[in-house]
Scaffold this motif. Sequence first.
Motif, short mmCIF file in Angstrom:
data_model
loop_
_atom_site.label_atom_id
_atom_site.label_comp_id
_atom_site.label_asym_id
_atom_site.label_seq_id
_atom_site.Cartn_x
_atom_site.Cartn_y
_atom_site.Cartn_z
N TRP A 166 29.95 66.91 -9.05
CA TRP A 166 31.08 67.04 -9.97
C TRP A 166 31.07 68.38 -10.69
O TRP A 166 30.03 68.88 -11.10
CB TRP A 166 31.02 65.92 -11.03
CG TRP A 166 31.25 64.57 -10.43
CD1 TRP A 166 30.32 63.82 -9.75
CD2 TRP A 166 32.49 63.84 -10.41
NE1 TRP A 166 30.91 62.65 -9.31
CE2 TRP A 166 32.23 62.63 -9.70
CE3 TRP A 166 33.76 64.07 -10.90
CZ2 TRP A 166 33.21 61.67 -9.50
CZ3 TRP A 166 34.74 63.11 -10.71
CH2 TRP A 166 34.47 61.93 -10.02
N ASP A 167 32.26 68.94 -10.83
CA ASP A 167 32.44 70.15 -11.64
C ASP A 167 33.79 69.99 -12.33
O ASP A 167 34.31 68.88 -12.40
CB ASP A 167 32.40 71.39 -10.73
CG ASP A 167 31.21 72.30 -11.06
OD1 ASP A 167 30.88 72.39 -12.26
OD2 ASP A 167 30.63 72.90 -10.14
N GLY A 168 34.37 71.09 -12.80
CA GLY A 168 35.67 70.97 -13.47
C GLY A 168 36.69 71.91 -12.87
O GLY A 168 36.34 72.82 -12.11
N GLN A 169 37.96 71.68 -13.18
CA GLN A 169 39.00 72.63 -12.78
C GLN A 169 40.03 72.73 -13.91
O GLN A 169 40.08 71.85 -14.78
CB GLN A 169 39.68 72.22 -11.47
CG GLN A 169 40.75 71.19 -11.61
CD GLN A 169 41.50 70.89 -10.31
OE1 GLN A 169 41.87 69.77 -10.08
NE2 GLN A 169 41.72 71.86 -9.44
N PHE A 170 40.80 73.78 -13.89
CA PHE A 170 41.76 73.98 -14.98
C PHE A 170 42.95 74.78 -14.48
O PHE A 170 42.97 75.30 -13.38
CB PHE A 170 41.07 74.65 -16.17
CG PHE A 170 40.49 76.03 -15.90
CD1 PHE A 170 39.34 76.19 -15.14
CD2 PHE A 170 41.09 77.16 -16.42
CE1 PHE A 170 38.81 77.45 -14.90
CE2 PHE A 170 40.57 78.43 -16.19
CZ PHE A 170 39.42 78.56 -15.42
N ASP A 171 43.96 74.87 -15.36
CA ASP A 171 45.11 75.73 -15.09
C ASP A 171 44.86 77.00 -15.90
O ASP A 171 45.00 77.01 -17.13
CB ASP A 171 46.41 75.03 -15.53
CG ASP A 171 47.64 75.89 -15.24
OD1 ASP A 171 47.50 77.13 -15.14
OD2 ASP A 171 48.74 75.32 -15.14
N ASP A 172 44.44 78.05 -15.21
CA ASP A 172 43.96 79.25 -15.91
C ASP A 172 45.02 79.92 -16.79
O ASP A 172 44.75 80.22 -17.97
CB ASP A 172 43.33 80.25 -14.93
CG ASP A 172 44.18 80.55 -13.70
OD1 ASP A 172 45.32 80.05 -13.61
OD2 ASP A 172 43.71 81.31 -12.84
N ALA A 173 46.22 80.14 -16.26
CA ALA A 173 47.22 80.84 -17.07
C ALA A 173 47.67 79.99 -18.26
O ALA A 173 47.86 80.51 -19.37
CB ALA A 173 48.43 81.23 -16.22
N ARG A 174 47.81 78.69 -18.03
CA ARG A 174 48.23 77.85 -19.16
C ARG A 174 47.13 77.77 -20.22
O ARG A 174 47.40 77.71 -21.41
CB ARG A 174 48.66 76.45 -18.69
CG ARG A 174 50.02 76.46 -18.00
CD ARG A 174 50.70 75.09 -18.00
NE ARG A 174 51.10 74.62 -19.32
CZ ARG A 174 52.18 75.03 -19.98
NH1 ARG A 174 52.98 75.93 -19.44
NH2 ARG A 174 52.45 74.55 -21.17
N LEU A 175 45.89 77.80 -19.76
CA LEU A 175 44.79 77.81 -20.74
C LEU A 175 44.84 79.09 -21.57
O LEU A 175 44.66 79.07 -22.79
CB LEU A 175 43.44 77.68 -20.03
CG LEU A 175 42.22 77.68 -20.94
CD1 LEU A 175 42.23 76.46 -21.87
CD2 LEU A 175 40.93 77.69 -20.13
N ALA A 176 45.12 80.21 -20.91
CA ALA A 176 45.21 81.48 -21.64
C ALA A 176 46.33 81.40 -22.69
O ALA A 176 46.16 81.86 -23.83
CB ALA A 176 45.46 82.63 -20.67
N LEU A 177 47.45 80.80 -22.31
CA LEU A 177 48.56 80.68 -23.26
C LEU A 177 48.16 79.81 -24.45
O LEU A 177 48.53 80.10 -25.59
CB LEU A 177 49.78 80.08 -22.58
CG LEU A 177 50.43 80.99 -21.53
CD1 LEU A 177 51.37 80.22 -20.65
CD2 LEU A 177 51.15 82.14 -22.24
#
Length: 533
Positions: A166-177
């Motif tokens: 298991w690891d994680g994933q994200f929405d990079d641009a939305r996280l930056a916003l």
Amino acid sequence: MSDRATLLARLQEGRDWDLAVIGGGAVGLGVALDAAVRGFSVALVESHDFAQGTSSRATKLAHGGVRYLAQGDIGLVREALHERTALLHNAPHVAQRLPFVMPAYQWWERGFYGAGLKMYDALAGRQGLGGTEWLGAARTQTLLPGVNMHGPGGVHGRLHGGVRYWDGQFDDARLALLLARTALARGALVLNHCAATGLLHENGQVRGVQVQDRETGAAASLRARCVVNAAGVWVDAVRAMDRVAEAAAPPPMVAPSQGVHLVVDRAFLPGDHALLVPKTTDGRVLFAVPWLGKTILGTTDTPRQDLAREPAPFAEEVAFILGESARYLARAPQRSDVRSVWVGLRPLVRPQGDSSDTKALSREHTVLVAPSGLVTVTGGKWTTYRSMAEDVLARAMARGLLPHKPGGVTAQLALLGSAPGRPLSEPPGEHLYGSEAAALRQLPGATNWLWRDAESGRGALSEAMVRFAVRFEMARSVEDVLARRCRVLFLDAAEAARLAEPVAAIVAEELGHGRPADVTDFQALAAQYQRLP
Ligand SMILES: Cc1cc2nc3c(=O)[nH]c(=O)nc-3n(C[C@H](O)[C@H](O)[C@H](O)COP(=O)(O)OP(=O)(O)OC[C@H]3O[C@@H](n4cnc5c(N)ncnc54)[C@H](O)[C@@H]3O)c2cc1C
């Protein structure tokens, strides 16, 4: 709060700031947020859009870095695992855990990789997201319905089984916003489309930044006791502005390395597990990751000398990704299956001496304080942006550029909209807005769907989302909306091209412009994201 005219007026007030930050990617935004929460006054300028540089082009994995474990970089892995936890906790609507399966085609692979991953679990300790498991062939196929049962090219025979971790994933641009907007909410001034054009010096010390608004051309001087250069792969250009205080141009800090991703339909990797190939034919790592209703394939690691804003992939990189994917997926993706291709530049820290092998360069970050006091930070990865920001502020305080204020303030800081979300493997939609979805639904056009996910038929982009992007997320153009607020350009570039005009009309209405902006440049960009060399 995010009204541009108000922000520009604040920028031109002529006040003294504690901190001026150059660069609105993961690192600069992390610094601005941390500083604001500690009570420093901070202004950040981003020459393009937030995350327009590398921070929207990651593989989008919040990870400790299994690969760095293999390289024996235990400290880096431990730090990243810790940061992975903070990220998933603070922004659960855009960052979640994700199961990975490594398929094994040779008898020794399951035991060998499984043992390494058990060590990864041990390093994560209580912060682990789920235990590593050895899988039989049938279970591997159930979890990875798209896996090739016959082994890469038939060379190694049939699938023996696999290992799940298991690891994680994200929405990079939305996280930056979210970082930008949370920083704004905490009193920071953050502005996109405003470039740092020079540094202000006094007695050989950096005392601020000259900035220029790219929309109006208006210039301003930001006086600050500490200036942070977080310009990603472009840090050396900002360091060159510091030459007044240094005898010669400083040697470059960054060795850029290009990484390509290809996006194909979800049908190539159905299910909610990602696939990891730990060692491809030439010793690289390959990921196939379910993300926002599609599958991301990647990536590469190719040294590059130029620093293009929109780097193009090399033919060998595309051939590598498609060729290796064909070895591990039951249905081999063809060139015509690629919905979008995007390329990012890793800001790897240049070693002493020269190295052409960027795979061997450290993924750790570096903070350098110049004799002039300019603080430059680069390297690292998205996952560790928060600890990098803490490091930057610690160094600035140690050098007396800022008064001491205790850290650790962002470790448990919920970002705007923070609320449990639906899996990021699902197509985009209201779930990415977390607790802000209620506000989104109040806007005109909440049920006017401009784009629906072809497979599920679910609404993925609404008129209201475009309005939300302009009103609350500082979007200024069609590209800002379709590339980083809603990720259509990254998911399906042809769809993004089709949406350009309707989106331009809504953006113009929201900005109060008489008529929609010309979309020719955006169409050219969307064409680039569809073009394979
Ligand atoms: C292919 C690839 C895959 C990756 N995958 C992952 C992953 O899965 N997980 C992970 O954790 N990390 C990953 N990374 C690493 C991660 O994306 C980067 O470490 C991170 O995004 C770098 O952020 P940054 O803020 O340093 O740079 P950037 O995001 O590039 O930000 C720097 C900003 O500075 C701005 N700027 C430059 N000059 C000026 C100026 N004069 N004035 C104002 N602004 C300026 C730029 O426009 C830019 O927006 C990946 C990287 C690549 C390339």
